[in-house]
Design a protein around this motif. Structure first.
Motif: not given
Length: 91
Positions: A41-58
């Motif tokens: 969960m922590t890894y996923n949160l860090v990945a999403i916060r460091t790459n806003p495009d990932l949040a949009n893709a999700m």
């Protein structure tokens, strides 16, 4: 007689220790699973916060999934209604 009671107590104590050992092992297994889950969960949160495009893709994937789920449910209802209709015609 006293020796027999002593052996019985020792056996009971060993049995309790084995039960506690099993309980402890189960708790440790569960704690390990929870730790792994928290790490991911922590890894996923860090990945999403460091790459806003990932949040949009999700969000895009979630929307696509919901639309697909809606279509599948609609088709399922249509198929169910058709099969009920055919069942009534045969009777």
């Amino acid at each position: 007689m006293a020796e027999s009671e002593s052996q019985e107590r020792n056996y009971d104590n060993m049995e309790r220790m084995m039960d506690h050992s099993r309980d402890l092992e189960e708790l440790l297994d569960q704690m390990e699973k929870n730790t792994v889950q928290a790490t991911w969960m922590t890894y996923n949160l860090v990945a999403i916060r460091t790459n806003p495009d990932l949040a949009n893709a999700m969000m895009h994937l979630e929307d696509a999934f919901l639309r697909c789920k809606e279509q599948v449910e609609k088709k399922w209802q249509e198929t169910l209604m058709e099969s009920r209709g055919e069942g009534q015609k045969k009777e």
